[in-house]
Design a protein around this motif. Structure first.
Motif, PDB file in Angstrom:
ATOM      1  N   GLY A  33      40.865  38.015  42.071  1.00 47.91           N
ATOM      2  CA  GLY A  33      41.741  37.432  41.052  1.00 47.91           C
ATOM      3  C   GLY A  33      43.145  38.006  41.109  1.00 47.91           C
ATOM      4  N   THR A  34      43.253  39.322  41.372  1.00 44.42           N
ATOM      5  CA  THR A  34      44.582  39.936  41.486  1.00 44.42           C
ATOM      6  C   THR A  34      45.323  39.417  42.714  1.00 44.42           C
ATOM      7  N   THR A  96      34.803  33.570  38.530  1.00 42.46           N
ATOM      8  CA  THR A  96      35.451  34.472  37.574  1.00 42.46           C
ATOM      9  C   THR A  96      36.863  34.846  38.027  1.00 42.46           C
ATOM     10  N   ALA A  97      37.083  34.894  39.349  1.00 42.29           N
ATOM     11  CA  ALA A  97      38.404  35.271  39.871  1.00 42.29           C
ATOM     12  C   ALA A  97      39.494  34.314  39.396  1.00 42.29           C
ATOM     13  N   GLU A 102      44.550  34.169  36.107  1.00 42.15           N
ATOM     14  CA  GLU A 102      45.446  33.718  35.037  1.00 42.15           C
ATOM     15  C   GLU A 102      45.789  34.834  34.058  1.00 42.15           C
ATOM     16  N   VAL A 103      44.830  35.727  33.805  1.00 40.86           N
ATOM     17  CA  VAL A 103      45.103  36.866  32.919  1.00 40.86           C
ATOM     18  C   VAL A 103      46.118  37.802  33.565  1.00 40.86           C
ATOM     19  N   VAL A 104      45.921  38.103  34.857  1.00 38.25           N
ATOM     20  CA  VAL A 104      46.853  38.988  35.556  1.00 38.25           C
ATOM     21  C   VAL A 104      48.239  38.347  35.622  1.00 38.25           C
ATOM     22  N   ARG A 105      48.268  37.050  35.885  1.00 36.11           N
ATOM     23  CA  ARG A 105      49.564  36.359  35.966  1.00 36.11           C
ATOM     24  C   ARG A 105      50.301  36.402  34.621  1.00 36.11           C
ATOM     25  N   SER A 106      49.532  36.250  33.533  1.00 34.05           N
ATOM     26  CA  SER A 106      50.175  36.339  32.218  1.00 34.05           C
ATOM     27  C   SER A 106      50.714  37.743  31.974  1.00 34.05           C
ATOM     28  N   VAL A 143      44.423  44.339  29.100  1.00 38.44           N
ATOM     29  CA  VAL A 143      43.109  44.970  28.930  1.00 38.44           C
ATOM     30  C   VAL A 143      42.183  44.157  28.022  1.00 38.44           C
ATOM     31  N   PRO A 144      42.618  43.744  26.805  1.00 43.44           N
ATOM     32  CA  PRO A 144      41.689  42.979  25.940  1.00 43.44           C
ATOM     33  C   PRO A 144      41.198  41.668  26.563  1.00 43.44           C
ATOM     34  N   PRO A 145      42.090  40.782  27.056  1.00 46.72           N
ATOM     35  CA  PRO A 145      41.561  39.548  27.645  1.00 46.72           C
ATOM     36  C   PRO A 145      40.747  39.785  28.913  1.00 46.72           C
TER      37      PRO A 145
END
Length: 215
Positions: A33-34, A96-97, A102-106, A143-145
Motif C-alpha cells: 500500500g505504501t 487491503t493494500a 489511500e490512507v497513506v496518500r491522505s 495511525v487511527p485510520p
C-alpha cells in the motif's frame, strides 16, 4: 465452557491460522500500500495512472471475488503452485493494500508542500524526498485510520474459511459435525476476535498519544 474445553485443538488451530493470515497480510498490505501510494503521488503520469487504476479496481471489487479468483481461477492458469493459505494471504494483501494506499496518500497530503519543494531545492530525488522527508511525517497523522484498516483485515480473514483455509471462521463446521452447540461455539470465536483486536486498539492509542504530543 464445555464447548471450548472439549474442542481446544480446533480453536487453537483456527486461532494460529487466523493470526498467521493477519500478520502476513498485514505486513504485505502495509508495504504494498505504501509503494502504491508512492506511485499515486509520483511526478511520472504513467505511474500515477497505474496507482489510480490499482486502487479503483481493488477497492471496488468485493473481497469474496478476489479470494474466489485466487482459490479457483488462479490454479487454472497453471503458473506457480501455492497453498490455499498462501493464496488467501496474496488476496487479502492485494485487497487491503488499496485501502492502505489511500490512507497513506491522505497522510502525504497533510505534509506542507513547501517541505518537498525545499528538499528538491537541496538536490533530493523524488524517492529521497518521499522516504526521508514526507513519509515519516505522514505516518504520524494516519495511525487511527490505519489501525481501523488492520482491524478490518483481521475480521476479513474469516472470509478465507469459505476457500479451504481453516481458521476461526471455520470452527463452526467442526462443532456441527461433533454435535456441539454451534451458537455457543461462535460466541467463543467472537470473544477470541475481541481479544485479538484489543492489543491493536491499545497500540493505536499509545502511538497516537506519543506522536500527537510531538506534533
Amino acid at each position: 465452557m464445555d464447548v471450548l474445553l472439549d474442542n481446544l485443538d480446533v480453536y487453537w488451530r483456527g486461532l494460529v491460522t487466523t493470526v498467521g493470515l493477519f500478520v502476513v497480510s498485514g505486513i504485505g498490505s502495509l508495504v504494498l500500500g505504501t509503494l502504491v501510494a508512492g506511485l499515486r503521488v509520483s511526478p511520472v503520469p504513467i505511474l500515477r495512472s497505474f496507482g489510480s487504476l490499482y486502487v479503483t479496481v481493488l477497492r471496488n471489487t468485493p473481497l469474496t471475488l478476489v479470494l474466489f479468483f485466487f482459490a479457483f481461477a488462479y490454479p487454472r492458469l497453471e503458473l506457480v503452485e501455492f497453498s490455499f493459505f498462501t493464496l488467501a494471504c496474496i488476496g487479502l494483501t492485494l485487497y487491503t493494500a488499496a485501502f492502505v494506499c489511500e490512507v497513506v496518500r491522505s497522510g502525504i497530503n497533510t505534509v506542507p508542500v513547501g517541505q518537498a519543494e525545499a528538499a528538491r531545492a537541496l538536490g533530493f530525488t523524488f524517492t529521497q524526498t518521499l522516504g526521508q522527508i514526507v513519509l515519516p511525517q505522514a505516518v504520524r497523522s494516519v495511525v487511527p485510520p490505519m489501525t481501523n484498516i488492520q482491524i478490518a483485515l483481521l475480521k476479513n480473514t474469516t472470509i478465507a474459511s469459505g476457500f479451504a483455509v481453516f481458521q476461526l471462521g471455520s470452527v463452526y463446521s467442526v462443532l456441527s459435525e461433533r454435535g456441539y452447540n454451534v451458537l455457543v461455539g461462535l460466541l467463543w470465536v467472537a470473544l477470541f476476535f475481541v481479544v485479538l483486536v484489543v492489543p491493536l486498539t491499545l497500540l493505536q492509542r499509545r502511538l497516537d498519544a506519543t506522536w500527537g504530543a510531538s506534533r
